[in-house]
Write an enzyme that holds these catalytic residues in place. Structure first.
Site, PDB file in Angstrom:
ATOM      1  N   GLU A 131       0.831  -1.207   0.000  1.00  0.00           N
ATOM      2  CA  GLU A 131       0.000   0.000   0.000  1.00  0.00           C
ATOM      3  C   GLU A 131       0.866   1.258   0.000  1.00  0.00           C
ATOM      4  O   GLU A 131       0.524   2.258  -0.642  1.00  0.00           O
ATOM      5  CB  GLU A 131      -0.938  -0.025   1.203  1.00  0.00           C
ATOM      6  CG  GLU A 131      -2.060  -1.051   1.041  1.00  0.00           C
ATOM      7  CD  GLU A 131      -2.932  -1.190   2.276  1.00  0.00           C
ATOM      8  OE1 GLU A 131      -4.154  -1.024   2.175  1.00  0.00           O
ATOM      9  OE2 GLU A 131      -2.375  -1.466   3.360  1.00  0.00           O
ATOM     10  N   GLU A 139      -3.869  -9.619   3.581  1.00  0.00           N
ATOM     11  CA  GLU A 139      -4.560  -9.332   4.843  1.00  0.00           C
ATOM     12  C   GLU A 139      -5.710 -10.290   5.139  1.00  0.00           C
ATOM     13  O   GLU A 139      -5.986 -10.586   6.312  1.00  0.00           O
ATOM     14  CB  GLU A 139      -5.095  -7.889   4.828  1.00  0.00           C
ATOM     15  CG  GLU A 139      -4.041  -6.828   5.056  1.00  0.00           C
ATOM     16  CD  GLU A 139      -3.385  -6.351   3.773  1.00  0.00           C
ATOM     17  OE1 GLU A 139      -2.743  -5.295   3.794  1.00  0.00           O
ATOM     18  OE2 GLU A 139      -3.524  -7.039   2.740  1.00  0.00           O
TER      19      GLU A 139
END
Length: 694
Positions: free
Chosen positions: A112, A132
């Site tokens: 990210e 995740e």
């Protein structure tokens, strides 16, 4: 020139200036997770870059990782500023271009971070992903909103919902990175920036309904019962409709909600337990290069194959030439399967079989192997004969290991010259695919023996769980208790199909009676006969399973019928079996009653916890987490529930105590309250106190 970031900042982020370019290096070993201290350091480094009025910022990681994600240890605490989304927003909005030099793994928050950059250069060995969902959460710093804008809806929804990690070359193909270079920092300095807006300013992705459907079906199959993959898919769909700021806000709230969920707590627990288990083999012990395996059946051949994949030379021993030839065919078949799966080329498979394997009858002229593993059938006399022969044929330094599921390793080792080099290795079938192995400490096993075997199992990619000696060790002892409780529910009013369905709905890979049909009813029958269950006063003996074996000959799928009838492989409830069940209820004078699915699950999982608690108290297992790993990796307990011990702890020990007390009042033979549970509740302690590390 390296520049200090000033008082109050962390040394986990370094800042250097060179000819108008700022180099920001994250240095938080071992894998540069974005802890609060790292995030504060990044903000300070960006401030320093602003003050220095640089023309470019290069962001990289020290060592072999760029950033391997967030610090999962912080997940149980409230978020502390600066928050990663704020850092990424600042990078993306910067007037000075930031280029990510991805020197190694860029996972989760690490990827990210790169999505906020103007461009990305990666080393060829780098791996990238947003995994995740495997920890019960979703990307929380823009991943579900920026990634589909950059690489398209289909690629992003598959990558995020699966938690897929891809190689750098694949990342280049799909447009996730802009260049590959062996020196990503130098390449990031020199890179001609692509003519495109910031990732968040790219057009919204176009909804692909087929990709959504495929991702949902994949999640239902791969992660049944898990919330995070489906939430991730919803968020990627939202990216096609919402402005970036609204999508980011929705993503962040979803992340924060999931972060404190039971599923996320369970998956973090398993993650850390696995990491701890794999760390056991990192230190101490000797390297194994030569092994002997005795027994060329399904288990022995798979063990030999698994060893050979780590370049261990294996001699597989059978009783005669015909057995040795069959063993060779079995091992060759495993290589053929690998070829069919695309894991190895046909020529390489032939070479590996010739290079790493030999097959012989008897024990003459065995190589001076560092370890010998016995994998014959479960008969104490036969196993003793094998070890007597191995003891005579191999050097005194060779480690001797028995692959047994229930038998007492101390009895098997009786008579060895040096029992300090003996232990148990309980592999799970198929041994070349199943990650779990119980490493059984016999009464005389030396620490160096254990260390060498743990080093070997780690090299094999196994999750090794040390265990003491008791009947069934950790996993099969709990399995026996679980099945016993299910049999009690049968005689009291449930039926096999209902129990199986309830446990599948809970998340078990299969119900207990489906598993018995798959493995064979004769295995558990033989174990009950060995332990003389029918005559034991401390066990509520339920004769249903023994009647099925002894009166009907139905042994499961291998005979075409067991607990179930089968129609073209599909299990169907059996009127014959249900008749035996009701007959036994009548014979015992029991008025059958209805069970709810919730009651079935409560009884079954409480039995697992009860037995696990006793195993801990006896010192058979080193930790509650080890018990959870055994049940997850060996017996199909749902990973997202964290294993039976974690699942029980989340319910609260006081509630479990009351539940077992209630069960015991109604059935004092089947249920007794563990004294250790009363003590834990009275003292307000958790399971860690049993290991002395609270």
């Amino acid at each position: 020139m390296e520049v200090a970031l000033g008082a109050g900042t962390s040394d986990l982020v370094r800042f250097a200036l060179d000819d108008g370019v700022a180099l920001i290096t994250i240095d938080n070993p071992p894998v540069n997770v974005t802890s609060q201290a790292v995030r504060a350091g990044l903000m300070a480094a960006l401030d320093a870059a602003d003050e220095a009025q640089v023309s470019r910022i290069v962001l990289t990681g020290a060592g072999t990782a760029f950033v391997a994600g967030a610090d999962a240890r912080e997940f149980d605490a409230p978020p502390q500023p600066p928050h990663l989304p704020d850092i990424i927003d600042r990078i993306e909005a910067s007037d000075v271009p930031v280029v990510a030099a991805i020197n190694g793994v860029a996972l989760g928050g690490g990827l990210e971070l790169t999505l906020g950059c103007a461009a990305r250069v990666a080393a060829p060995t780098a791996r990238l992903g947003l995994p995740e969902v495997t920890l019960g959460v979703i990307p929380g710093a823009g991943g579900t909103q920026r990634l589909p804008r950059l690489i398209g809806f289909g690629e992003a929804v598959a990558m995020i919902s699966e938690g897929r990690i891809i190689a750098a070359e694949k990342a280049l193909q799909i447009g996730l990175i802009d260049a590959l270079d062996d020196d990503p920092v130098a390449a990031a300095n020199a890179l001609v920036l692509p003519d495109r807006p910031a990732t968040g300013a790219l057009p919204a992705p176009v909804l692909d309904c087929a990709a959504t459907s495929a991702a949902q079906k994949g999640a239902a199959k791969r992660a049944k019962g898990q919330i995070a993959p489906l939430k991730a898919i919803e968020l990627i769909e939202a990216a096609t409709q919402l402005p970036l700021d609204q999508g980011l806000a929705l993503e962040r709230q979803t992340f924060l909600d999931l972060k404190t969920s039971d599923q996320a707590a369970a998956l973090r627990h398993v993650f850390f337990a696995e990491r701890s288990a794999m760390a056991r083999g990192r230190k101490g012990g000797d390297e194994i290069t030569e092994a002997v395996v005795v027994g060329g059946g399904t288990m022995g051949s798979a063990i030999a194959y698994a060893l050979a994949q780590q370049s261990v030379r294996v001699t597989l021993v059978e009783t005669d030439d015909a057995g040795a030839a069959r063993a060779r065919d079995t091992v060759a078949g495993l290589y053929d399967q690998a070829v069919q799966r695309g894991k190895i080329a046909p020529e390489a498979a032939e070479q590996a079989l010739a290079r790493n394997h030999s097959f012989q009858a008897g024990y003459d002229s065995l190589p001076a192997a560092q370890i010998a593993i016995e994998a014959v059938f479960e008969d104490l006399g036969v196993k003793r004969e094998v070890f007597a022969a191995l003891d005579a044929a191999l050097p005194r330094t060779t480690i001797l290991a028995t692959n047994t599921s229930y038998l007492d390793p101390n009895s098997i080792a009786d008579g060895l010259r040096d029992p300090a080099r003996f232990l148990g290795l309980h592999f799970f079938s198929p041994a070349h695919l199943m990650k779990l192995v119980e490493v059984i400490r016999a009464q005389d096993t030396a620490p160096e023996t254990l260390a060498t075997v743990l080093r070997l199992t780690r090299r094999m990619g196994k999750i090794a769980v040390p265990a003491g000696v008791c009947d069934g060790f950790i996993g099969n002892r709990i399995l026996t208790r679980y099945r016993q409780i299910c049999d009690v529910m049968l005689i009291e009013g449930a039926m096999p199909a209902q129990i199986d369905a309830a446990m599948r709905e809970f998340g078990m890979a299969m119900g207990p009676y489906e598993v018995q049909d798959l493995s064979g009813l004769d295995i558990a029958h033989a174990n009950r006969q060995r332990l003389n269950w029918a005559a034991r006063p401390d066990i509520r003996y339920i004769p249903i399973a023994d009647r099925i074996v002894e009166e009907t000959g139905r042994l499961g799928r291998k005979t075409g019928a067991g607990w179930y009838d089968y129609d073209e492989g599909k299990p169907l409830p059996s009127a014959l079996i249900e008749g035996i069940v009701t007959q036994e209820s009548e014979r015992a004078g029991i008025t059958r009653r209805a069970f709810t699915d919730a009651e079935i699950v409560d009884r079954a999982t409480t039995a697992m916890f009860d037995e696990g608690l006793r195993i801990l108290d006896e010192g058979i297992a080193d930790s509650a987490a080890d018990i959870d790993l055994v049940l997850i990796h060996g017996y199909g307990f749902p990973r997202w529930r964290g294993g039976p011990m974690h699942y029980a702890e989340r319910q609260g020990q006081s509630a479990l105590l009351k539940r077992i007390e209630t069960y015991s009042e109604a059935d004092p033979v089947t249920w007794t309250v563990p004294g250790v549970l009363r003590r834990l509740v009275a003292d307000g302690d958790g399971l860690k106190t049993l290991m002395g590390d609270a």
